[in-house]
Design an enzyme around this catalytic site. Structure first.
Site, PDB file in Angstrom:
ATOM      1  N   ARG A 100       0.843  -1.205   0.000  1.00  0.00           N
ATOM      2  CA  ARG A 100       0.000   0.000   0.000  1.00  0.00           C
ATOM      3  C   ARG A 100       0.874   1.249   0.000  1.00  0.00           C
ATOM      4  O   ARG A 100       1.812   1.352   0.780  1.00  0.00           O
ATOM      5  CB  ARG A 100      -0.887  -0.023   1.249  1.00  0.00           C
ATOM      6  CG  ARG A 100      -1.975   1.026   1.262  1.00  0.00           C
ATOM      7  CD  ARG A 100      -2.815   0.939   2.536  1.00  0.00           C
ATOM      8  NE  ARG A 100      -3.621  -0.266   2.643  1.00  0.00           N
ATOM      9  CZ  ARG A 100      -4.173  -0.697   3.778  1.00  0.00           C
ATOM     10  NH1 ARG A 100      -3.990  -0.032   4.898  1.00  0.00           N
ATOM     11  NH2 ARG A 100      -4.896  -1.797   3.801  1.00  0.00           N
ATOM     12  N   ARG A 169      -1.886   6.260  10.039  1.00  0.00           N
ATOM     13  CA  ARG A 169      -1.955   5.797   8.641  1.00  0.00           C
ATOM     14  C   ARG A 169      -2.103   6.986   7.694  1.00  0.00           C
ATOM     15  O   ARG A 169      -1.906   8.113   8.071  1.00  0.00           O
ATOM     16  CB  ARG A 169      -3.164   4.863   8.505  1.00  0.00           C
ATOM     17  CG  ARG A 169      -3.168   3.680   9.481  1.00  0.00           C
ATOM     18  CD  ARG A 169      -2.222   2.613   8.993  1.00  0.00           C
ATOM     19  NE  ARG A 169      -2.361   1.373   9.750  1.00  0.00           N
ATOM     20  CZ  ARG A 169      -3.225   0.398   9.468  1.00  0.00           C
ATOM     21  NH1 ARG A 169      -4.101   0.527   8.482  1.00  0.00           N
ATOM     22  NH2 ARG A 169      -3.237  -0.721  10.178  1.00  0.00           N
ATOM     23  N   CYS A 512     -13.527  -2.469   6.399  1.00  0.00           N
ATOM     24  CA  CYS A 512     -12.582  -1.666   5.605  1.00  0.00           C
ATOM     25  C   CYS A 512     -13.257  -0.738   4.609  1.00  0.00           C
ATOM     26  O   CYS A 512     -12.657   0.231   4.176  1.00  0.00           O
ATOM     27  CB  CYS A 512     -11.581  -2.567   4.893  1.00  0.00           C
ATOM     28  SG  CYS A 512     -10.630  -3.559   6.039  1.00  0.00           S
TER      29      CYS A 512
HETATM   30  C1  HEM Z   1     -10.097  -4.053  12.622  1.00  0.00           C
HETATM   31  C2  HEM Z   1      -9.602  -4.829  11.866  1.00  0.00           C
HETATM   32  C3  HEM Z   1      -9.080  -4.657  10.471  1.00  0.00           C
HETATM   33  C4  HEM Z   1      -8.199  -5.494   9.918  1.00  0.00           C
HETATM   34  C5  HEM Z   1      -7.538  -6.680  10.585  1.00  0.00           C
HETATM   35  C6  HEM Z   1      -7.993  -5.053   8.558  1.00  0.00           C
HETATM   36  C7  HEM Z   1      -7.187  -5.708   7.650  1.00  0.00           C
HETATM   37  C8  HEM Z   1      -7.144  -5.409   6.316  1.00  0.00           C
HETATM   38  C9  HEM Z   1      -6.533  -6.190   5.304  1.00  0.00           C
HETATM   39  C10 HEM Z   1      -5.839  -7.506   5.515  1.00  0.00           C
HETATM   40  C11 HEM Z   1      -6.672  -5.532   4.141  1.00  0.00           C
HETATM   41  C12 HEM Z   1      -6.115  -5.938   2.798  1.00  0.00           C
HETATM   42  C13 HEM Z   1      -7.138  -6.524   1.920  1.00  0.00           C
HETATM   43  C14 HEM Z   1      -6.594  -6.732   0.547  1.00  0.00           C
HETATM   44  O1  HEM Z   1      -6.090  -5.785  -0.044  1.00  0.00           O
HETATM   45  O2  HEM Z   1      -6.673  -7.859   0.042  1.00  0.00           O
HETATM   46  C15 HEM Z   1      -7.374  -4.335   4.415  1.00  0.00           C
HETATM   47  C16 HEM Z   1      -7.714  -3.378   3.494  1.00  0.00           C
HETATM   48  C17 HEM Z   1      -8.140  -2.137   3.839  1.00  0.00           C
HETATM   49  N1  HEM Z   1      -8.518  -1.722   5.077  1.00  0.00           N
HETATM   50 FE1  HEM Z   1      -8.646  -2.832   6.667  1.00  0.00          FE
HETATM   51  N2  HEM Z   1      -8.711  -3.950   8.330  1.00  0.00           N
HETATM   52  C18 HEM Z   1      -9.403  -3.656   9.471  1.00  0.00           C
HETATM   53  C19 HEM Z   1     -10.279  -2.607   9.639  1.00  0.00           C
HETATM   54  C20 HEM Z   1     -10.340  -1.517   8.793  1.00  0.00           C
HETATM   55  C21 HEM Z   1     -11.185  -0.380   8.982  1.00  0.00           C
HETATM   56  C22 HEM Z   1     -12.165  -0.210  10.132  1.00  0.00           C
HETATM   57  C23 HEM Z   1     -10.936   0.463   7.942  1.00  0.00           C
HETATM   58  C24 HEM Z   1     -11.533   1.821   7.642  1.00  0.00           C
HETATM   59  C25 HEM Z   1     -12.688   2.219   8.043  1.00  0.00           C
HETATM   60  C26 HEM Z   1      -9.946  -0.160   7.115  1.00  0.00           C
HETATM   61  C27 HEM Z   1      -9.409   0.372   5.959  1.00  0.00           C
HETATM   62  C28 HEM Z   1      -8.862  -0.411   4.983  1.00  0.00           C
HETATM   63  C29 HEM Z   1      -8.662   0.050   3.641  1.00  0.00           C
HETATM   64  C30 HEM Z   1      -8.876   1.466   3.129  1.00  0.00           C
HETATM   65  C31 HEM Z   1      -8.225  -1.033   2.918  1.00  0.00           C
HETATM   66  C32 HEM Z   1      -7.996  -1.078   1.446  1.00  0.00           C
HETATM   67  C33 HEM Z   1      -9.326  -1.471   0.917  1.00  0.00           C
HETATM   68  C34 HEM Z   1      -9.583  -1.020  -0.456  1.00  0.00           C
HETATM   69  O3  HEM Z   1      -8.878  -1.481  -1.370  1.00  0.00           O
HETATM   70  O4  HEM Z   1     -10.464  -0.189  -0.635  1.00  0.00           O
HETATM   71  N3  HEM Z   1      -9.613  -1.361   7.656  1.00  0.00           N
HETATM   72  N4  HEM Z   1      -7.654  -4.276   5.750  1.00  0.00           N
HETATM   73  S1  SF4 Z   2     -13.382  -5.850   5.485  1.00  0.00           S
HETATM   74 FE1  SF4 Z   2     -12.569  -7.852   5.955  1.00  0.00          FE
HETATM   75  S2  SF4 Z   2     -12.591  -8.894   3.997  1.00  0.00           S
HETATM   76 FE2  SF4 Z   2     -12.722  -6.743   3.538  1.00  0.00          FE
HETATM   77  S3  SF4 Z   2     -10.597  -6.102   3.197  1.00  0.00           S
HETATM   78 FE3  SF4 Z   2     -11.144  -5.668   5.333  1.00  0.00          FE
HETATM   79  S4  SF4 Z   2     -10.398  -7.417   6.437  1.00  0.00           S
HETATM   80 FE4  SF4 Z   2     -10.537  -8.035   4.277  1.00  0.00          FE
END
Ligand code: HEM
Ligand code: SF4
Length: 595
Positions: A100, A169, A512
């Site tokens: 990223r 971030r 996310c």
């Molecule tokens: C709380 C536990 C969370 C975990 C463990 C987590 C983990 C991850 C992982 C593993 C990805 C990569 C997915 C991929 O590209 O294949 C991802 C993507 C992302 N996460 Fe999280 N995430 C969490 C919560 C959040 C929250 C609450 C937000 C924002 C409100 C967020 C924002 C994002 C964004 C912006 C991406 C990229 C998604 C996209 O391509 O639009 N994450 N996250």
């Molecule tokens: S919401 Fe869950 S499935 Fe989607 S990118 Fe985040 S960690 Fe992965």
């Protein structure tokens, strides 16, 4: 210059304990820390075993490195579509890395975008993704290509450091270049200042990825008695969990300010920012097995002048650093500390760190949320165009050739772009005569322009989920377009094609794509089944609630359409779908739509 709190290390390992029901948040001094804390502590400022593992024969990194690599912008993943085949042919898993790029305020040059497009073809899975936080993601990079990829990103003056991990971030900020009004430029400058201020200082990033291998410096980055000499804000163990900042205007909350750990809501007086309301403790991650976890909207904390922002933001980060939960990562975000203490105690602690009292927040309400798509005058004689990118995925597929179109646009028409928090691209600073050129390139590449995309699709987004995300329990990005086809047809039939409401889908409850404050949230619960949440709204200032759980994918749209039929019949004038659901209440919705 920001003065740092001097008592910082004495309290750095206090833990907030949480009982299984999430009721007792009493403080304890138990020095029990989660394994990730131990990895960070032993890592010499995020170096750990990464150098050795980068050159070993494995296709994957070990447990500790996986955690540390997040701070360098990379997640280890495996292609979940290939799990069976990889097991069968002895690879175990088809490992690769997601990378990223951190892009404060979504500001990027055409050259930087061209570099990412090259990389997605050369070392990635041939696609590039605009994220929900104005960043970019490459997927499918082999471990052996990681160093080269990070180098190439840095060669074009961009960086992946701190894009993931337990640090601040990507700083989000409204990307619209309305240059006739200086307010947005002031906000963007603030985003850059915050991003720079909270960037990790460790030299490990430079040493690991950017140092010429032939002359590689071998010295360790740590070794000093005071870890704050190396990391003035974070110290040796960084933050208990990720930390997110976003800057918005009350009239345009396009970065979803209430979803941030720290949100800045600008207070404007005659085209100038007189100060900001600071909102704290937003966050959407939920662990379904842990009842103590919940999505939360940020709460107003105080009002500060622009020149106080860095100082007070530092104090907020330091309080979370010193008192956030380091034993249980499920409840380590700032929102849990604020839930445990209450906003008054939290404010008192921040005031103690700042050394003075803070003004009460101003009475401000969010009144709008603009996606900035289509053609707009910038107010400086130039134009920008916001292009809808479905679920942020930049690719060439059959006659739809967005990736090629972007290459041509970035090579010939446009030198600056911006990314939005709805996974879209703005082409900015265009002259009148470049407008036709842009339209022509998009048309030649089969890319539908924003104007021909349905309102429901334009206002939807999905997280990546399968096949890259290891946490996904079901599909998201790959099924939402099909649901949009059905919803589009149904809404058109009802005469609701122009209705604006947000639909956000995720492949697991982590949130996310920010599904917990949208009009409609579709959250993956188990394979092929979703929780439907209703009664949030586009302005982002209200959480939605569970309407129906475990809905099979094929029943999602058939569940929603009767609600829209009822909405059409019983809505008040100008009422949005989310507001309607909130006013009616779920019981009424259910009884009216039961067949
Ligand atoms: C709380 C536990 C969370 C975990 C463990 C987590 C983990 C991850 C992982 C593993 C990805 C990569 C997915 C991929 O590209 O294949 C991802 C993507 C992302 N996460 Fe999280 N995430 C969490 C919560 C959040 C929250 C609450 C937000 C924002 C409100 C967020 C924002 C994002 C964004 C912006 C991406 C990229 C998604 C996209 O391509 O639009 N994450 N996250
Ligand atoms: S919401 Fe869950 S499935 Fe989607 S990118 Fe985040 S960690 Fe992965």
């Amino acid at each position: 210059m920001v003065a740092h709190h001097t008592a910082r290390y004495t309290v750095a390992f206090k833990n907030v304990t949480v009982d299984p029901d999430g009721v007792d948040f009493s403080m304890s001094d138990t020095p029990k820390t989660s394994p990730v804390e131990k990895f960070k502590e032993a890592s010499q400022f995020l170096r750990g075993e990464i150098p050795e593992e980068l050159v070993d024969e494995n296709a994957f990194f070990g447990k500790g490195s996986i955690q540390l690599l997040k701070h360098h912008g990379s997640y280890q993943q495996d292609n979940r579509d290939e799990r069976k085949a990889a097991r069968a042919d002895g690879r175990g898993k088809a490992y690769s890395m997601m990378l990223r790029t951190k892009i404060p305020g979504g500001k990027f040059t055409a050259l930087q975008l061209l570099a990412e497009l090259d990389l997605c073809d050369e070392v990635g899975n041939t696609t590039l993704r605009v994220t929900t936080r104005q960043a970019l993601q490459l997927h499918g990079i082999l471990k052996t290509d990681l160093r080269k990829t990070i180098q190439r990103i840095n060669e074009v003056q961009s960086s992946t450091l701190g894009a993931c991990g337990d640090v601040n971030r990507n700083v989000m900020c409204c990307p619209a270049p309305f240059n006739g009004d200086p307010v947005r430029a002031e906000m963007q400058k603030m985003a850059d200042d915050l991003a720079e201020h909270f960037a990790p200082h460790t030299r490990a990033y430079h040493q690991l990825w950017l140092t010429d291998e032939a002359t590689e410096e071998k010295q360790l980055v740590g070794g000093t008695a005071d870890p704050f000499e190396v990391e003035p804000i974070y110290g040796a163990v960084y933050l208990p969990r990720k930390f997110k900042i976003g800057i918005a205007l009350p009239s345009d909350n396009c970065v979803d300010v209430y979803s941030q750990d720290l949100g800045l809501l600008a207070v404007c007086e005659s085209e100038k920012i007189s100060g900001y309301n600071l909102l704290v403790g937003g966050g959407f991650g939920v662990t379904p097995t842990a009842k103590k976890t919940f999505p939360a909207l940020a709460k107003p904390l105080c009002y500060v002048k622009p020149d106080e922002v860095l100082e007070v933001a530092t104090a907020i980060v330091e309080v979370q650093r010193d008192f956030g939960n380091r034993a249980d990562r499920k409840v380590a975000r700032l929102k849990y500390l604020i839930h445990a203490w209450g906003i008054d105690k939290f404010k008192a602690k921040v005031e103690e760190y700042v050394g003075r009292s803070l003004a009460a927040p101003q009475p401000l309400e969010v009144t709008g949320f603009d996606d900035h798509l289509g053609w707009h005058e910038q107010g400086d004689g130039k134009w920008f165009y916001g292009l809808n990118v479905e679920n942020g995925r930049i690719k060439d597929e059959e006659t739809f050739r967005l990736k090629s179109a972007l290459r041509e646009i970035c090579s010939s028409v446009c030198s600056v772009v911006r990314f939005t928090s709805h996974q879209n691209i703005l082409f900015i600073d265009l002259n009148q005569n470049q407008k036709n050129q842009l339209d022509d390139i998009l048309a030649r590449h089969g890319v539908p322009q924003t104007e021909s995309i349905s309102t429901v699709r334009r206002w939807s987004m999905a997280c990546p989920a399968m096949p890259t995300c290891g946490l996904a329990v079901t599909e998201s990005e790959r099924v939402l377009p099909g649901m949009m086809d059905q919803l589009e047809a149904g809404l058109a039939e009802l005469g609701l094609a122009d209705e604006i409401f947000t639909t956000r889908m995720t492949g697991c409850p982590n949130g996310c794509a920010r599904p917990y404050n949208s009009d409609i949230g579709l959250v993956g619960k188990t394979l092929g089944k979703y929780t439907i949440l209703l009664a949030g709204r586009r302005e982002g200032d209200r959480l939605n609630r569970i309407y129906k759980d475990l809905v099979p994918a094929e029943e999602v749209v058939p569940t929603l359409l009767p609600l829209f039929a009822y909405f059409k019949e019983a809505r008040q004038e100008g009422e949005s779908f989310g507001d309607f659901c909130e006013r009616e209440g779920f019981e009424k919705l259910q009884s009216h739509t039961a067949s």
